[in-house]
Design a protein around this motif. Structure first.
Motif, PDB file in Angstrom:
ATOM      1  N   GLU A   1       4.538 -28.673  19.644  1.00  0.00           N
ATOM      2  CA  GLU A   1       4.643 -29.220  20.991  1.00  0.00           C
ATOM      3  C   GLU A   1       5.416 -30.525  20.966  1.00  0.00           C
ATOM      4  OE1 GLU A   1       0.862 -29.578  22.904  1.00  0.00           O
ATOM      5  OE2 GLU A   1       0.312 -27.516  22.424  1.00  0.00           O
ATOM      6  N   GLY A   2       6.313 -30.686  21.927  1.00  0.00           N
ATOM      7  CA  GLY A   2       7.098 -31.905  22.031  1.00  0.00           C
ATOM      8  C   GLY A   2       8.427 -31.860  21.312  1.00  0.00           C
ATOM      9  N   ASP A   3       8.654 -30.846  20.484  1.00  0.00           N
ATOM     10  CA  ASP A   3       9.941 -30.752  19.782  1.00  0.00           C
ATOM     11  C   ASP A   3      11.064 -30.456  20.772  1.00  0.00           C
ATOM     12  OD1 ASP A   3       8.689 -31.179  17.398  1.00  0.00           O
ATOM     13  OD2 ASP A   3       9.022 -29.172  16.587  1.00  0.00           O
ATOM     14  N   LEU A   4      12.202 -31.065  20.539  1.00  0.00           N
ATOM     15  CA  LEU A   4      13.401 -30.829  21.326  1.00  0.00           C
ATOM     16  C   LEU A   4      14.476 -30.341  20.363  1.00  0.00           C
ATOM     17  CD1 LEU A   4      14.772 -31.091  24.123  1.00  0.00           C
ATOM     18  CD2 LEU A   4      15.480 -33.384  23.417  1.00  0.00           C
TER      19      LEU A   4
ATOM     20  N   VAL B   1       9.857 -27.597  23.544  1.00  0.00           N
ATOM     21  CA  VAL B   1       8.607 -26.876  23.308  1.00  0.00           C
ATOM     22  C   VAL B   1       7.495 -27.601  24.066  1.00  0.00           C
ATOM     23  CG1 VAL B   1       6.954 -26.067  21.590  1.00  0.00           C
ATOM     24  CG2 VAL B   1       9.397 -26.145  21.029  1.00  0.00           C
ATOM     25  N   LEU B   2       6.970 -26.947  25.103  1.00  0.00           N
ATOM     26  CA  LEU B   2       5.910 -27.548  25.908  1.00  0.00           C
ATOM     27  C   LEU B   2       4.533 -27.218  25.371  1.00  0.00           C
ATOM     28  CD1 LEU B   2       7.311 -26.794  29.467  1.00  0.00           C
ATOM     29  CD2 LEU B   2       7.426 -28.942  28.175  1.00  0.00           C
TER      30      LEU B   2
ATOM     31  N   GLN C   1      10.535 -21.633  13.389  1.00  0.00           N
ATOM     32  CA  GLN C   1      11.832 -21.432  14.037  1.00  0.00           C
ATOM     33  C   GLN C   1      12.852 -21.103  12.961  1.00  0.00           C
ATOM     34  OE1 GLN C   1      12.634 -25.014  16.203  1.00  0.00           O
ATOM     35  NE2 GLN C   1      12.777 -26.280  14.391  1.00  0.00           N
ATOM     36  N   PHE C   2      13.700 -20.167  13.285  1.00  0.00           N
ATOM     37  CA  PHE C   2      14.741 -19.695  12.383  1.00  0.00           C
ATOM     38  C   PHE C   2      16.069 -19.953  13.077  1.00  0.00           C
ATOM     39  CE2 PHE C   2      10.927 -17.115  12.350  1.00  0.00           C
ATOM     40  CZ  PHE C   2      10.517 -17.203  11.032  1.00  0.00           C
TER      41      PHE C   2
END
Length: 88
Positions: A59-62, A41-42, A48-49
């Motif tokens: 932001e920053g989640d991988l 996530v940029l 999120q499901f």
């Protein structure tokens, strides 16, 4: 709701594909595919499901998940692009 199978296009001689997606407020459909997926996530945040789990993303989640796992995303309203409405 039954998930829809997404067809992922890859080259015959490739073992992976790279896509850049722009949500801009549109909720992705509840879908799955036989490939693994890595999502970075940029920009943005929302819900999120993934499978039977609902959590927030920022932001920053991988995110890494396996094949055939249904998933969808919904951005927060503040990141949604304004829409033009046509009058009938």
């Amino acid at each position: 709701m039954k998930p829809v199978r997404e067809i992922t296009r890859t080259q015959a001689d490739s073992s992976f594909a790279v896509f850049r997606a722009h949500f801009f407020g549109a909720q992705t459909w509840w879908h799955y595919h036989p490939e693994f997926e890595i999502l970075l996530v940029l920009r943005g945040s929302g819900m999120q499901f993934i499978g039977d789990t609902t959590t927030r993303f920022e932001e920053g989640d991988l995110v890494f998940f396996g094949p055939a796992l249904p998933h969808a995303w919904q951005e927060d309203a503040r990141f949604q692009a304004p829409r033009k409405h046509a009058l009938a």
